[in-house]
Scaffold this motif. Structure first.
Motif, short mmCIF file in Angstrom:
data_model
loop_
_atom_site.label_atom_id
_atom_site.label_comp_id
_atom_site.label_asym_id
_atom_site.label_seq_id
_atom_site.Cartn_x
_atom_site.Cartn_y
_atom_site.Cartn_z
N ARG A 192 -38.75 9.83 -64.98
CA ARG A 192 -38.63 9.22 -66.30
C ARG A 192 -39.34 7.70 -66.37
O ARG A 192 -39.15 7.01 -65.57
CB ARG A 192 -37.10 9.12 -66.41
CG ARG A 192 -36.48 10.18 -66.94
CD ARG A 192 -36.41 10.37 -68.62
NE ARG A 192 -35.71 9.39 -68.90
CZ ARG A 192 -34.38 9.53 -69.07
NH1 ARG A 192 -33.72 10.70 -68.79
NH2 ARG A 192 -33.60 8.50 -69.84
N TYR A 235 -27.63 17.93 -61.48
CA TYR A 235 -27.73 16.48 -61.73
C TYR A 235 -27.20 15.77 -60.67
O TYR A 235 -25.87 16.03 -60.67
CB TYR A 235 -27.60 16.20 -63.16
CG TYR A 235 -27.26 14.83 -63.70
CD1 TYR A 235 -28.16 14.01 -64.19
CD2 TYR A 235 -26.01 14.16 -63.40
CE1 TYR A 235 -27.92 12.61 -64.69
CE2 TYR A 235 -25.71 12.99 -63.75
CZ TYR A 235 -26.70 11.97 -64.22
OH TYR A 235 -26.33 11.09 -64.87
N ASP A 260 -33.09 6.23 -72.67
CA ASP A 260 -32.69 7.71 -73.13
C ASP A 260 -33.45 8.04 -74.38
O ASP A 260 -33.16 6.92 -75.29
CB ASP A 260 -31.19 7.98 -73.28
CG ASP A 260 -30.66 8.12 -72.00
OD1 ASP A 260 -31.29 7.72 -70.81
OD2 ASP A 260 -29.31 8.48 -71.79
N ASP A 310 -27.02 19.05 -66.54
CA ASP A 310 -27.05 17.70 -66.63
C ASP A 310 -25.68 17.07 -65.91
O ASP A 310 -24.98 17.88 -65.41
CB ASP A 310 -27.48 16.95 -67.92
CG ASP A 310 -28.11 15.62 -67.48
OD1 ASP A 310 -27.51 14.66 -67.51
OD2 ASP A 310 -29.49 15.46 -67.42
N ASP A 311 -25.29 15.84 -66.45
CA ASP A 311 -24.21 15.51 -65.96
C ASP A 311 -22.92 16.24 -66.46
O ASP A 311 -23.02 16.78 -67.46
CB ASP A 311 -24.12 14.19 -66.44
CG ASP A 311 -23.14 13.12 -65.65
OD1 ASP A 311 -22.35 13.59 -64.63
OD2 ASP A 311 -23.26 12.00 -66.07
N CYS A 371 -24.00 8.34 -64.67
CA CYS A 371 -23.84 7.62 -66.05
C CYS A 371 -22.47 8.17 -66.96
O CYS A 371 -21.93 7.37 -67.69
CB CYS A 371 -25.07 7.68 -67.08
SG CYS A 371 -26.62 6.96 -66.34
N GLY A 372 -22.04 9.36 -66.65
CA GLY A 372 -20.99 9.85 -67.36
C GLY A 372 -19.79 9.42 -66.55
O GLY A 372 -18.78 9.96 -66.93
N TRP A 404 -28.16 18.24 -71.35
CA TRP A 404 -27.68 16.69 -71.99
C TRP A 404 -27.67 16.65 -73.41
O TRP A 404 -26.93 16.24 -74.06
CB TRP A 404 -28.56 15.65 -71.03
CG TRP A 404 -27.86 14.34 -71.45
CD1 TRP A 404 -28.47 13.27 -72.18
CD2 TRP A 404 -26.42 14.01 -71.26
NE1 TRP A 404 -27.67 12.35 -72.26
CE2 TRP A 404 -26.50 12.54 -71.70
CE3 TRP A 404 -25.35 14.30 -70.46
CZ2 TRP A 404 -25.28 12.01 -71.82
CZ3 TRP A 404 -24.34 13.60 -70.57
CH2 TRP A 404 -24.44 12.44 -71.03
N LYS A 411 -32.08 16.32 -60.86
CA LYS A 411 -32.30 15.17 -61.48
C LYS A 411 -31.49 13.99 -60.93
O LYS A 411 -30.22 14.08 -60.83
CB LYS A 411 -31.99 15.30 -63.11
CG LYS A 411 -32.11 13.98 -64.00
CD LYS A 411 -31.89 14.44 -65.36
CE LYS A 411 -31.58 13.31 -66.26
NZ LYS A 411 -31.48 13.64 -67.72
N ASP A 425 -30.33 10.11 -60.92
CA ASP A 425 -30.20 9.24 -62.06
C ASP A 425 -29.44 8.08 -61.50
O ASP A 425 -28.34 8.06 -60.98
CB ASP A 425 -29.38 9.96 -63.15
CG ASP A 425 -29.24 9.03 -64.44
OD1 ASP A 425 -29.69 7.84 -64.27
OD2 ASP A 425 -28.53 9.43 -65.45
N LYS A 430 -23.51 4.41 -77.36
CA LYS A 430 -24.93 4.18 -77.04
C LYS A 430 -25.97 4.72 -78.09
O LYS A 430 -26.88 4.15 -78.27
CB LYS A 430 -25.14 5.39 -75.66
CG LYS A 430 -25.73 4.71 -74.44
CD LYS A 430 -26.16 5.77 -73.83
CE LYS A 430 -25.86 5.61 -72.27
NZ LYS A 430 -26.02 6.90 -71.59
C1 GLA Z 1 -28.35 9.02 -68.22
C2 GLA Z 1 -29.86 9.68 -68.16
C3 GLA Z 1 -29.57 10.96 -69.34
C4 GLA Z 1 -28.31 11.60 -68.90
C5 GLA Z 1 -26.97 10.84 -68.72
C6 GLA Z 1 -26.16 11.64 -68.06
O1 GLA Z 1 -28.22 8.23 -69.40
O2 GLA Z 1 -30.94 8.92 -68.67
O3 GLA Z 1 -30.66 11.56 -69.55
O4 GLA Z 1 -28.71 12.11 -67.68
O5 GLA Z 1 -27.34 9.63 -68.06
O6 GLA Z 1 -24.80 11.02 -68.16
#
Ligand code: GLA
Length: 743
Positions: free
Chosen positions: A554, A455, A558, A415-416, A463-464, A380, A489, A491, A3
């Motif tokens: 948001r 999260y 990212d 976060d994730d 996303c992860g 994150w 958060k 997502d 990414k």
């Molecule tokens: C997305 C979000 C990030 C983060 C990742 C975690 O990309 O935009 O800010 O939270 O997921 O997997």
């Protein structure tokens, strides 16, 4: 490909070379998708081939090859004069830069280089998209046709998306000696802790080369050399030379290092912008640094810490606290709850060995929370999916020890990467082995007056690739409540798959739906949970975020730690969003990219220059953005602490009027953004987004800002009053002059 790819493209180099040999620049190629060994040859019928640029991926130019080959062919006349002009005359270099993902490169039908591996290779596919290719051919090789047409053919294999040659023009050159030498500059301290620049001269040649290596500390504004060191050196591939030169790290300087080779008289130069601290040291006596206001809903637990800088230990007291609240005298943590809606004003005192300070403080107990943008930390940008409970604790401890909590940073958000592979048998969400106890973590954070964030995703997967909340929204909201979560958060990510199958997926309602669902369950919990929408700005989320009771949303994809990313997100995507921010509801252009980041266990210093970092924090405070630190606070250096802990700068972000800045002026590379503040003054950022330093006469923009005459001008970073008549400022490339003005 990762990414981070696009972001690496704009990585600012600290090393620049001059006096390069002349080169032939190839911008465009003939392109053919597919794979045919014959395409390496000289005589190929290219009439059916398309044109392609090598400055952008093939994907961005409409080529769709997800897992496969494409060929680039270039015709190049290599002038014999290049050879004559070179003092070295040893090689002809074909400089390709990165290629996504693997390549084989042929000159006039013969293989001259290969980087990465194709799936058919013995050891299997390996991407090396970021490796810079520089293929060398001996200058006396019969392969080179001087002053005639040569064919350079590049066979590229790409897996995933995007692909191709993307790093700009290919250069063909006959290097001079000097092109084999390079200078790298870094900063650090000597054995006694004195701040130094370290300039290292390296060679890739066996033969020793000698010359004069000079390092200067230069004031970029006046061009004046502040100090200088120079010496005769001799280096080869086994022997480097480093020169250390001290500089004042409280002033903007440039380190300019030059090596002039004796024999050729040619030189190479590198320039470096060291970190410089503008924020004055905080006074030793107590000073309140946070907004004097806090929103809580009736009956919800209060978790708040008064942000007061000054010598420790410090004692806190409040005579007329609202009923139901208690103040921890040792750390300034306020806890308890207020049953009845209303506005409660009281006086808080902080005392230390050097003095005492008090602040009138108001708690608004009602329907709104987040009366000013949230400040804190998120895992994150530093740890990515490798976040652990210990890492959260270590950053939280550092948040307190390094004084960031004294400036209002209070959210500690995971976060994730915390979720287990499967839910518990009863459907509740389970944590993975990296998080022994969410409840304990929450309790400890609250005992310090800090807040706890988490999260999840409305989809099946985050996303992860971890478990999302779909079909378990209520259960998850209840789990969050039981752990003491103060911030969610949420997502989009995996929800995209479901959304694509929905018949009404063209409508705004379809984007609102998952967020409304979770909002309902969050609000059923007996605590305030800051609701942070993360769906990258789809369906103009800023227009309906408030309607789903989001506290922030948001506005972009990212962020990463490059100027390209910062510029795109900050200066291109935010200008029109100011009408949507207000107390309780904020635009979120993503987390901060200062300090040590890395999205993994491998952390590095932010690749932003110091001036870019000043621009970042200035713009984010003007934008009334969430201020979530993205680095490991335990490893935070003095520069970054000073950058994040400037009470006058942060006061703009936390201003209780809650008005986001508007862009008033775009004048070439100069942009002026301003926002009104609650005391009747204005915060003004004058940004230089251009590639060169600039001198700006602020007067020029008075008509656009509606200024007739200035009553006061204050430099927010330096915390100094400035002249109201001489308003001409030096603003370095990618830098800012950040002012508070009254008129
Ligand atoms: C997305 C979000 C990030 C983060 C990742 C975690 O990309 O935009 O800010 O939270 O997921 O997997």
């Amino acid at each position: 490909m990762k990414k981070q790819f696009l972001l690496l493209l704009a990585m600012a180099g600290m090393v620049s070379l001059s006096s390069w040999a002349q080169d032939v620049v190839l911008e465009n190629a003939k392109f053919h998708a597919g794979d045919d060994a014959a395409w390496a040859g000289v005589n190929v019928d290219e009439s059916s081939w398309s044109n392609i640029k090598n400055s952008a991926t093939w994907t961005s130019q409409g080529v769709k090859i997800e897992n496969g080959f494409g060929w680039y062919r270039y015709h190049v006349t290599i002038p014999k004069s290049m050879l004559d002009k070179s003092d070295l005359k040893e090689t002809v270099d074909f400089v390709l830069g990165g290629v996504d993902d693997a390549d084989e490169t042929y000159l006039n039908g013969k293989l001259i280089g290969k980087t990465g591996r194709f799936p058919s290779d013995e050891k299997g596919y390996a991407s090396q998209w970021s490796t810079k290719r520089n293929y060398r051919v001996k200058a006396n090789s019969s392969l080179i046709k001087w002053d005639a047409d040569n064919v350079l053919a590049v066979r590229v294999y790409n897996a995933g998306d995007p692909g191709g040659m993307f790093e700009g023009p290919i250069r063909v050159r006959v290097p001079n000696t000097i092109d084999n030498l390079s200078i790298n500059i870094s900063e650090g301290t000597d054995g006694k802790g004195v701040v130094q620049s370290f300039s290292t001269l390296k060679s890739t040649m066996q033969a020793s080369k000698s010359g004069v290596f000079a390092v200067k500390v230069v004031d970029p504004e006046t061009g004046e050399t502040l100090s200088e060191k120079s010496m005769k050196v001799s280096i080869n591939e086994k022997k480097d030379k480093t020169i250390a030169v001290p500089y004042d790290n409280h002033r903007m300087v440039r380190i300019v290092s030059t090596f002039t080779e004796t024999k050729s008289g040619l030189s190479c130069t590198a320039q470096y912008i060291p970190k410089y601290i503008l924020t004055p040291a905080a006074p030793a006596e107590p000073r309140f640094n946070t907004a004097p206001i806090y929103g809580v809903r009736p009956g919800s637990p209060v978790h708040f810490r008064f942000g007061v800088s000054g010598e420790k230990p410090m004692k806190f007291s409040a005579a007329d606290l609202p009923a139901g609240l208690t103040l921890n005298p040792d750390n300034g943590a306020l806890s308890g709850s207020i049953e009845k809606a209303g506005s409660y004003t009281f006086t808080v005192k902080a005392r230390n060995a050097k003095g005492e300070q008090s602040q009138r403080f108001t708690i608004r107990c009602g329907s709104k929370i987040a009366l000013t943008p949230p400040m804190g930390w998120n895992s994150w940008n530093c740890w990515g999916l490798s976040v652990t409970q210990d890492k959260v604790i270590s950053s939280a401890k550092a948040l307190i020890d390094k004084g960031l909590a004294d400036y209002g940073y209070c959210y500690m958000n995971i976060d994730d990467g915390w979720e287990a592979k499967e839910r518990n048998a009863d459907g509740t969400i389970a944590v993975n082995e990296k998080f022994p106890s969410m409840k304990d973590l929450g309790d400890w954070l609250h005992s310090e007056g800090l807040k706890f964030g988490i999260y999840s995703s409305p989809g099946d997967l985050t996303c992860g690739g971890y478990l999302g909340s779909i079909d378990h929204e209520l259960q998850d909201a209840e789990s969050y409540n039981s752990w003491g979560i103060d911030y969610l958060k949420y997502d989009w990510c995996g929800y995209g798959r479901k959304h694509r199958t929905e018949p009404d997926n063209q409508t705004v309602a379809s984007y609102v739906r998952p967020y409304l669902l979770m909002e309902r369950y969050l609000r059923q919990q007996p605590r305030d949970i800051f609701y942070s929408l993360c769906q990258y700005g789809m369906a103009d989320v800023w227009k309906w975020g408030e309607a789903v009771d989001a506290n922030s949303w948001r506005t972009t994809g990212d962020i990463t730690d490059t100027w390209a990313s910062l510029y795109h997100i900050g200066f291109e995507l935010q200008p029109e969003l100011y009408p949507y921010a207000k107390p309780g509801h904020w635009n979120d252009p993503d987390m901060l990219i200062v300090g040590k980041v890395g999205w993994s266990n491998n952390l590095r210093d932010s690749r932003l220059t110091p001036d870019e970092q000043y621009t970042h924090i200035s713009l984010w405070t003007l934008l009334a953005s969430n201020m979530l630190i993205g680095c490991d606070i335990a490893q935070m250096d003095e520069f970054t602490v000073a950058l994040l802990c400037n009470n006058e700068v942060n006061a703009v972000n936390q201003d209780i009027l809650g008005k986001q800045a508007k862009r008033d002026v775009v004048d070439g590379s100069i942009q002026v953004w301003s926002r009104p503040l609650s005391d009747g003054s204005y915060a003004v950022g004058i940004f230089n987004v251009g590639k060169t330093d600039a001198r700006v006469d602020f007067k020029k923009y008075f008509p656009q800002l509606g200024i007739k005459s200035l009553k006061s001008v204050r430099d927010l970073w330096r915390q100094q009053d400035l002249s109201t008549s001489d308003v001409s400022y030096f603003i370095p490339t990618h830098g800012v002059k950040y002012l508070k003005i009254a008129y």
